[in-house]
Write an enzyme that holds these catalytic residues in place. Structure first.
Site, PDB file in Angstrom:
ATOM      1  N   ASN A  13       0.887  -1.166   0.000  1.00  0.00           N
ATOM      2  CA  ASN A  13       0.000   0.000   0.000  1.00  0.00           C
ATOM      3  C   ASN A  13       0.928   1.220   0.000  1.00  0.00           C
ATOM      4  O   ASN A  13       1.560   1.515   1.013  1.00  0.00           O
ATOM      5  CB  ASN A  13      -0.875  -0.054   1.243  1.00  0.00           C
ATOM      6  CG  ASN A  13      -1.939   1.009   1.336  1.00  0.00           C
ATOM      7  OD1 ASN A  13      -2.523   1.199   2.388  1.00  0.00           O
ATOM      8  ND2 ASN A  13      -2.225   1.716   0.256  1.00  0.00           N
ATOM      9  N   ASN A  64      -6.513  10.558  -1.172  1.00  0.00           N
ATOM     10  CA  ASN A  64      -6.583   9.315  -1.924  1.00  0.00           C
ATOM     11  C   ASN A  64      -6.139   9.508  -3.371  1.00  0.00           C
ATOM     12  O   ASN A  64      -5.966  10.637  -3.844  1.00  0.00           O
ATOM     13  CB  ASN A  64      -7.999   8.748  -1.890  1.00  0.00           C
ATOM     14  CG  ASN A  64      -8.250   7.921  -0.648  1.00  0.00           C
ATOM     15  OD1 ASN A  64      -7.322   7.471   0.024  1.00  0.00           O
ATOM     16  ND2 ASN A  64      -9.510   7.725  -0.322  1.00  0.00           N
ATOM     17  N   CYS A  73      -5.470   6.680   7.681  1.00  0.00           N
ATOM     18  CA  CYS A  73      -4.837   5.615   6.901  1.00  0.00           C
ATOM     19  C   CYS A  73      -3.850   4.893   7.809  1.00  0.00           C
ATOM     20  O   CYS A  73      -2.849   5.477   8.227  1.00  0.00           O
ATOM     21  CB  CYS A  73      -4.135   6.171   5.665  1.00  0.00           C
ATOM     22  SG  CYS A  73      -3.348   4.884   4.656  1.00  0.00           S
ATOM     23  N   GLY A  74      -4.146   3.642   8.102  1.00  0.00           N
ATOM     24  CA  GLY A  74      -3.322   2.898   9.047  1.00  0.00           C
ATOM     25  C   GLY A  74      -1.923   2.613   8.539  1.00  0.00           C
ATOM     26  O   GLY A  74      -0.924   2.806   9.254  1.00  0.00           O
ATOM     27  N   ASN A 147     -12.167   6.157   9.725  1.00  0.00           N
ATOM     28  CA  ASN A 147     -12.801   6.295   8.417  1.00  0.00           C
ATOM     29  C   ASN A 147     -13.831   5.166   8.273  1.00  0.00           C
ATOM     30  O   ASN A 147     -13.797   4.182   9.017  1.00  0.00           O
ATOM     31  CB  ASN A 147     -11.768   6.301   7.281  1.00  0.00           C
ATOM     32  CG  ASN A 147     -10.883   5.068   7.274  1.00  0.00           C
ATOM     33  OD1 ASN A 147     -11.030   4.165   8.094  1.00  0.00           O
ATOM     34  ND2 ASN A 147      -9.951   5.009   6.361  1.00  0.00           N
ATOM     35  N   HIS A 149     -16.079   1.930   7.143  1.00  0.00           N
ATOM     36  CA  HIS A 149     -15.837   0.621   6.553  1.00  0.00           C
ATOM     37  C   HIS A 149     -17.071  -0.257   6.608  1.00  0.00           C
ATOM     38  O   HIS A 149     -17.865  -0.181   7.557  1.00  0.00           O
ATOM     39  CB  HIS A 149     -14.710  -0.109   7.304  1.00  0.00           C
ATOM     40  CG  HIS A 149     -13.347   0.378   6.976  1.00  0.00           C
ATOM     41  ND1 HIS A 149     -12.556  -0.197   6.018  1.00  0.00           N
ATOM     42  CD2 HIS A 149     -12.633   1.413   7.485  1.00  0.00           C
ATOM     43  CE1 HIS A 149     -11.399   0.450   5.950  1.00  0.00           C
ATOM     44  NE2 HIS A 149     -11.419   1.433   6.833  1.00  0.00           N
ATOM     45  N   ASN A 180     -15.340   2.288   2.503  1.00  0.00           N
ATOM     46  CA  ASN A 180     -14.369   1.248   2.175  1.00  0.00           C
ATOM     47  C   ASN A 180     -15.049  -0.110   2.297  1.00  0.00           C
ATOM     48  O   ASN A 180     -15.835  -0.340   3.219  1.00  0.00           O
ATOM     49  CB  ASN A 180     -13.169   1.314   3.119  1.00  0.00           C
ATOM     50  CG  ASN A 180     -12.428   2.626   3.015  1.00  0.00           C
ATOM     51  OD1 ASN A 180     -11.711   2.879   2.061  1.00  0.00           O
ATOM     52  ND2 ASN A 180     -12.600   3.492   4.011  1.00  0.00           N
ATOM     53  N   GLU A 197     -10.687   0.188  -1.540  1.00  0.00           N
ATOM     54  CA  GLU A 197     -10.574   1.449  -0.813  1.00  0.00           C
ATOM     55  C   GLU A 197     -11.276   2.567  -1.570  1.00  0.00           C
ATOM     56  O   GLU A 197     -11.066   2.727  -2.778  1.00  0.00           O
ATOM     57  CB  GLU A 197      -9.101   1.820  -0.608  1.00  0.00           C
ATOM     58  CG  GLU A 197      -8.360   0.907   0.352  1.00  0.00           C
ATOM     59  CD  GLU A 197      -7.064   1.536   0.825  1.00  0.00           C
ATOM     60  OE1 GLU A 197      -7.100   2.705   1.281  1.00  0.00           O
ATOM     61  OE2 GLU A 197      -6.020   0.871   0.727  1.00  0.00           O
ATOM     62  N   CYS A 206      -4.584  -2.783   3.191  1.00  0.00           N
ATOM     63  CA  CYS A 206      -5.283  -1.623   3.766  1.00  0.00           C
ATOM     64  C   CYS A 206      -5.223  -1.749   5.281  1.00  0.00           C
ATOM     65  O   CYS A 206      -5.807  -2.672   5.854  1.00  0.00           O
ATOM     66  CB  CYS A 206      -6.735  -1.574   3.285  1.00  0.00           C
ATOM     67  SG  CYS A 206      -7.692  -0.201   3.999  1.00  0.00           S
ATOM     68  N   GLY A 207      -4.514  -0.821   5.921  1.00  0.00           N
ATOM     69  CA  GLY A 207      -4.338  -0.890   7.365  1.00  0.00           C
ATOM     70  C   GLY A 207      -5.627  -0.705   8.134  1.00  0.00           C
ATOM     71  O   GLY A 207      -5.940  -1.483   9.046  1.00  0.00           O
ATOM     72  N   THR A 208      -6.399   0.335   7.790  1.00  0.00           N
ATOM     73  CA  THR A 208      -7.658   0.531   8.509  1.00  0.00           C
ATOM     74  C   THR A 208      -8.650  -0.564   8.143  1.00  0.00           C
ATOM     75  O   THR A 208      -9.491  -0.946   8.966  1.00  0.00           O
ATOM     76  CB  THR A 208      -8.270   1.914   8.217  1.00  0.00           C
ATOM     77  OG1 THR A 208      -8.474   2.068   6.810  1.00  0.00           O
ATOM     78  CG2 THR A 208      -7.376   3.026   8.753  1.00  0.00           C
ATOM     79  N   GLY A 209      -8.560  -1.102   6.912  1.00  0.00           N
ATOM     80  CA  GLY A 209      -9.405  -2.230   6.543  1.00  0.00           C
ATOM     81  C   GLY A 209      -9.095  -3.453   7.384  1.00  0.00           C
ATOM     82  O   GLY A 209     -10.006  -4.177   7.822  1.00  0.00           O
TER      83      GLY A 209
END
Length: 266
Positions: A13, A64, A73-74, A147, A149, A180, A197, A206-209
């Site tokens: 990423n 983005n 964004c993780g 964010n 999800h 997301n 994303e 995807c970190g936050t994912g």
């Protein structure tokens, strides 16, 4: 005027990071989109701008690939911690704490939000099991980890056509800030994840994912904390308990440093 930038990635990423703490940069959606273009610009999933902060070591702003500014964004947070040595980051999704552990970087995101208006959704719904479906994907959990999800659990995440389903879900009117989309399977206690994303499309990780999906899996008792989350770009370890922050650990890689004339892209 040329400015230094750093190309970094967290499990594939990838990010362009510009440090504007001493010399400000006026970033616009058009400029961010131009820099993120993989053919005509530098190329990245997200562009990261570092600014001074009065509440943390560094303020991190995120655009983005499509030029839209987002809250969190993780993977970028881990990259910024690795690059700057910062222990705290101010983001639009809340304060992020971070630190290095050998070859890995861990960040701690604020506790997740589950209320419909905090995700946010357009109207009240049961966020633990939304009464919505798109083709084979149905009844996801909705939550915010800084964010928004959606998390769908399926038998095999590899069989889902996210390139066609992802855009329609991302832009569904039920999600006023877009969303997301995470499709995951739990096998032998580990999570296997693919993420669409918002504003970037399919990414290698995807970190936050990973955080959102781990929270959903733990909350639904599909696995236990800590849990390994496998993505195309690699593996993150996520730790969470109800009411606590979310901790995410993995590698953060500095690829190269370069210079670019921002005026040429304005």
């Amino acid at each position: 005027m040329t400015r230094q930038f750093h190309k970094m990635h967290g499990l594939g990423n990838d990010f362009v990071v510009i440090d504007a703490r001493e010399q400000p940069v006026t970033m616009t959606p058009a400029l961010a989109k131009a820099l993120a273009d993989r053919h005509l610009g530098i190329g990245c999933d997200q562009l990261i701008l570092l600014e001074p902060s009065t509440t943390a070591d560094v303020k991190m702003r995120i655009w983005n690939h499509d030029g839209g500014e987002v809250e969190s964004c993780g993977n970028a947070s881990r990259c910024v911690v690795a690059l700057t040595g910062a222990k705290s980051l101010e983001t639009g999704g809340g304060k992020v704490e971070g630190g290095t552990f050998g070859a890995e970087v861990e960040v701690s995101l604020p506790p997740p939000h589950f209320a419909w208006d905090e995700v946010p959704l357009t109207y009240p719904m049961d966020t633990a099991r939304l009464p919505l479906a798109w083709g084979p994907l149905e009844h996801p959990m909705a939550l915010s980890v800084g964010n928004p999800h959606l998390v769908f659990f399926v038998d095999d995440e590899r069989t889902i056509e996210l390139t066609s389903l992802g855009p329609s879900i991302e832009h569904d009117p039920a999600f006023p800030e877009r969303i997301n989309v995470n499709v995951a399977s739990v096998r032998d206690g580990d999570i296997h994840l693919r993420t669409w994303e918002r504003g970037s499309g399919l990414t290698l990780a995807c970190g936050t994912g990973a955080c959102a999906t781990a929270v959903a899996a733990i909350a639904q008792k599909k696995t236990n904390s800590p849990v390994k989350v496998h993505m195309r770009g690699g593996v993150l370890t996520v730790t969470w308990a109800p009411g606590d922050p979310i901790r995410m650990r993995g590698t953060a890689t500095h690829v190269f440093t370069g210079e670019i004339d921002l005026a040429a892209f304005a």
